[in-house]
Design an enzyme around this catalytic site. Structure first.
Site, PDB file in Angstrom:
ATOM      1  N   LYS A  54      -8.669 -38.779  11.894  1.00  0.00           N
ATOM      2  CA  LYS A  54      -9.202 -37.447  12.210  1.00  0.00           C
ATOM      3  C   LYS A  54      -8.513 -36.390  11.358  1.00  0.00           C
ATOM      4  O   LYS A  54      -9.162 -35.483  10.827  1.00  0.00           O
ATOM      5  CB  LYS A  54      -9.014 -37.135  13.705  1.00  0.00           C
ATOM      6  N   GLN A  98      -6.315 -36.888  22.614  1.00  0.00           N
ATOM      7  CA  GLN A  98      -6.694 -38.287  22.401  1.00  0.00           C
ATOM      8  C   GLN A  98      -6.538 -39.079  23.700  1.00  0.00           C
ATOM      9  O   GLN A  98      -5.505 -39.028  24.358  1.00  0.00           O
ATOM     10  CB  GLN A  98      -5.804 -38.887  21.293  1.00  0.00           C
ATOM     11  N   ASP A 121     -14.801 -32.167  22.004  1.00  0.00           N
ATOM     12  CA  ASP A 121     -15.121 -33.509  22.507  1.00  0.00           C
ATOM     13  C   ASP A 121     -16.269 -33.459  23.516  1.00  0.00           C
ATOM     14  O   ASP A 121     -16.879 -34.492  23.820  1.00  0.00           O
ATOM     15  CB  ASP A 121     -13.901 -34.076  23.244  1.00  0.00           C
TER      16      ASP A 121
HETATM   17  N1  GUN Z   1     -10.331 -42.079  22.308  1.00  0.00           N
HETATM   18  C1  GUN Z   1     -11.266 -42.861  21.703  1.00  0.00           C
HETATM   19  N2  GUN Z   1     -12.314 -42.126  21.297  1.00  0.00           N
HETATM   20  C2  GUN Z   1     -12.043 -40.848  21.643  1.00  0.00           C
HETATM   21  C3  GUN Z   1     -12.755 -39.616  21.486  1.00  0.00           C
HETATM   22  O1  GUN Z   1     -13.855 -39.530  20.942  1.00  0.00           O
HETATM   23  N3  GUN Z   1     -12.133 -38.517  21.972  1.00  0.00           N
HETATM   24  C4  GUN Z   1     -10.927 -38.566  22.578  1.00  0.00           C
HETATM   25  N4  GUN Z   1     -10.399 -37.431  23.024  1.00  0.00           N
HETATM   26  N5  GUN Z   1     -10.248 -39.694  22.754  1.00  0.00           N
HETATM   27  C5  GUN Z   1     -10.807 -40.824  22.282  1.00  0.00           C
END
Ligand code: GUN
Length: 297
Positions: A54, A98, A121
């Site tokens: 990311k 996350q 998100d």
């Molecule tokens: N963990 C795995 N995929 C994601 C996601 O798209 N967002 C977040 N915040 N955590 C994750």
């Protein structure tokens, strides 16, 4: 007959380029870059890989990346204080915590603390509500990415029969809401659905998001249907000690019947980060009051 392969990797690369192409105009209008903050608690190896990708993608798009790493022993109050600082920081347009979080931390409480207008998100209940009633907000990245692939392939989805398998808050429920907003006839199927194969056989569009390796078989697929496989499951490989990735759909079987199908890997997976960048760009424009034609991305 053999299905067309939907190249999510290529679509995601194009989306990332379009997002990056719109960053300079935002900079010119505001004097700053869009900013994304990612918070990681602990050392979960998979999460570390996601957070690193990311960060790299954010910087490559010309955006500012803020990384906050807390130890696995961090208290819930420390994490909430970090989120509150990011809510108040004007350079930060998007906040992503996350998941999963360590077991001593209440995930719901953390998500509820994120400013809904920075919730790129789309996990906050305010954004889930906005999606449910058709108001402008933020939609979780994976289902929005699936919708983009479907519209790219099929154009207008109006009147099509869509079956979503899996009712998670992150994929299944928002996916069903998005397809309904596109005027599909939507069935949200799950582990208790009776005659799941029969239900799936009606579908022009199948979205599988159950987390069960190769559960959806070829003879469940209506000839010509479009199949979106959200699953990423690690299973034992051909050689001892090796593993391989498979989706929730038995791809080879389904591809013999479907009109189009996403592969695993290289289908839905690469879309998630690309849509995260898109949501961050949108959040930056909305927060700054700078217009952005969202249909261009
Ligand atoms: N963990 C795995 N995929 C994601 C996601 O798209 N967002 C977040 N915040 N955590 C994750």
């Amino acid at each position: 007959m053999s299905a067309d392969i939907i190249d999510g990797k290529a679509y995601a690369a194009g989306l990332r380029e379009r997002v990056a192409g719109l960053v300079p105009a935002f900079r010119a209008a505001t004097g700053r870059a869009p900013g994304l903050a990612v918070v990681l608690v602990g050392e979960d190896p998979a999460s570390q890989v996601y957070v690193r990708s990311k960060h790299k993608a954010t910087v490559e798009a010309g955006m500012e990346s803020f990384e906050h790493r807390l130890p696995a022993t961090a208290s819930q109050d420390e994490l909430l204080a970090t989120v509150e600082r990011l809510n108040a920081d004007d350079r930060v347009d998007g906040i992503l915590v996350q998941l999963p979080l360590p077991p001593h931390i209440d995930e719901k409480r953390v998500i509820a603390t994120i400013d809904p207008d920075k919730d790129v998100d789309g996990f906050h209940v305010v954004n889930a509500g906005r999606l449910a009633v058709g108001e402008e907000g933020y939609v979780p990245c994976t289902p929005l990415g699936c919708l983009m692939l479907l519209k790219d392939r099929l154009g207008d989805l109006s009147g099509l029969e869509a079956v979503v398998i899996g009712r998670s808050n992150i994929v299944g429920k928002p996916m069903a809401a998005l397809l309904l907003a596109e005027n599909c006839t939507v069935t949200l199927a799950h582990s208790r659905t009776r005659d799941l194969a029969g239900v799936v056989r009606r579908a022009d569009i199948v979205v599988a998001a159950v987390g069960r390796p190769e559960m959806v078989r070829g003879d469940w697929i209506r000839p010509g249907a479009t199949v979106i496989d959200v699953g990423i499951n690690r299973v034992p490989g051909a050689e001892p000690g090796k593993t391989r990735l498979v989706g929730d759909v038995a791809t080879a079987e389904a591809a013999a019947v479907a009109g189009a199908i996403t592969p695993v890997p290289g289908g839905v997976g690469p879309m998630t980060i690309a849509v995260l960048l898109r949501n961050t760009l949108v959040a930056a424009h909305r927060r700054a009051g700078v217009p952005l034609a969202t249909d261009a991305i």
